[in-house]
Design a protein around this motif. Structure first.
Motif, PDB file in Angstrom:
ATOM      1  N   TYR A   1      -0.518   1.217  -3.427  1.00  0.00           N
ATOM      2  CA  TYR A   1      -1.685   0.532  -2.875  1.00  0.00           C
ATOM      3  C   TYR A   1      -2.866   1.480  -2.688  1.00  0.00           C
ATOM      4  O   TYR A   1      -2.713   2.596  -2.208  1.00  0.00           O
ATOM      5  N   GLY A   2      -4.053   0.992  -3.076  1.00  0.00           N
ATOM      6  CA  GLY A   2      -5.277   1.735  -2.836  1.00  0.00           C
ATOM      7  C   GLY A   2      -5.575   2.835  -3.826  1.00  0.00           C
ATOM      8  O   GLY A   2      -6.607   3.491  -3.713  1.00  0.00           O
ATOM      9  N   SER A   3      -4.709   3.061  -4.821  1.00  0.00           N
ATOM     10  CA  SER A   3      -4.946   4.103  -5.821  1.00  0.00           C
ATOM     11  C   SER A   3      -5.542   3.488  -7.081  1.00  0.00           C
ATOM     12  O   SER A   3      -5.214   2.358  -7.451  1.00  0.00           O
ATOM     13  N   LEU A   4      -6.417   4.241  -7.732  1.00  0.00           N
ATOM     14  CA  LEU A   4      -7.009   3.771  -8.972  1.00  0.00           C
ATOM     15  C   LEU A   4      -5.967   3.823 -10.083  1.00  0.00           C
ATOM     16  O   LEU A   4      -5.395   4.875 -10.356  1.00  0.00           O
TER      17      LEU A   4
ATOM     18  N   GLU B   1      -7.561  -1.457  -8.263  1.00  0.00           N
ATOM     19  CA  GLU B   1      -6.664  -1.103  -7.162  1.00  0.00           C
ATOM     20  C   GLU B   1      -5.795  -2.287  -6.759  1.00  0.00           C
ATOM     21  O   GLU B   1      -6.271  -3.420  -6.677  1.00  0.00           O
TER      22      GLU B   1
ATOM     23  N   GLN C   1      -3.926  -4.154  -3.767  1.00  0.00           N
ATOM     24  CA  GLN C   1      -4.202  -4.253  -2.333  1.00  0.00           C
ATOM     25  C   GLN C   1      -2.939  -4.554  -1.532  1.00  0.00           C
ATOM     26  O   GLN C   1      -2.082  -5.324  -1.965  1.00  0.00           O
TER      27      GLN C   1
END
Length: 237
Positions: free
Chosen positions: A152-155, A216, A218
């Motif tokens: 989660y939250g990583s490109l 990303e 979520q």
């Protein structure tokens, strides 16, 4: 004589104390210096230009000075020095657009150096477009892999088949691969901080297209549901 010695010792104590305070201030100043950011890069090719996208791993807007050049077989055909980009952060990357002018994009080499507001070089690379695309192809995930990893939250880049695309009534479409499906959002995206993200361009997409999305996954919050995928860029394969 005693008074003179007393004044001398008092003066020395003041000097030592002042130096200590000064050193402490310098240390504090160094401690408050921002760390260098790192960048994630992508390249997108279109009919008449290619676009390099550089996204810092920071949520704090900052200024960067960028020097770059594009060449074919070592001969530079497009370059710019110390171009200033203001307000750049994770949700607002800077972009460098290179006109193709009838050149084949796979043959283009690209050199870039990025200097931050404090004069530090934070990114420097020399690659061909072909090398960049080959490295990213290996990093593309299926939807099943994306959900299994739950990063989660990583490109990331995820590939799959488009379905349920209806721009008049919905701000997302379905992306399916590896037996799993996610909702891929391309507009009206808002971070937990209240920051509105720019819409992704999906004008070239149609149901049935197989695409790679950069964005990303979520974990859920006030403006998203768990396992929604927010799109930064779309590559139509």
């Amino acid at each position: 004589m005693n008074n003179s010695l007393f004044l001398l010792f008092a003066g020395l104590i003041c000097i030592v104390f002042s130096c200590g305070c000064m050193n402490e201030e310098i240390s504090l100043g160094k401690g408050l210096s921002p760390e260098k950011v790192s960048f994630e890069s992508e390249v997108f090719h279109y009919d008449d230009y290619i676009e390099f996208v550089y996204r810092p791993d920071s949520l704090i807007p900052s200024t960067y000075f960028v020097t770059y050049s594009a060449d074919v077989s070592g001969s530079t055909f497009y370059a710019e020095s110390d171009r200033k980009y203001d307000g750049i952060f994770r949700d607002k990357p800077f972009k460098v657009r290179i006109p193709l002018d009838n050149r084949t994009y796979e043959t283009i080499g690209f050199n870039i150096a990025v200097v931050d507001h404090w004069g530090r070089t934070v990114e420097q690379s020399e690659l061909s477009v072909e090398e960049m695309e080959a490295s990213w192809a290996d990093l593309s995930l299926s939807v099943s892999d994306l959900l299994t990893g739950s990063d989660y939250g990583s490109l990331v880049q995820v590939s799959g088949r488009v379905s349920g695309l209806n721009t008049d009534e919905s701000d997302f479409f379905n992306l399916t691969s590896g037996g799993s499906t996610v909702r891929a959002f391309y507009r009206d995206i808002v971070r937990e901080t209240g920051t509105a993200m720019p819409d992704a361009d999906i004008s070239a997409l149609s149901d049935g297209d197989y695409v790679i999305l950069s964005g990303e996954l979520q974990k859920g919050g006030n403006f998203s549901s768990r396992n929604d995928f927010w799109i930064y860029e779309v590559i139509d394969l």
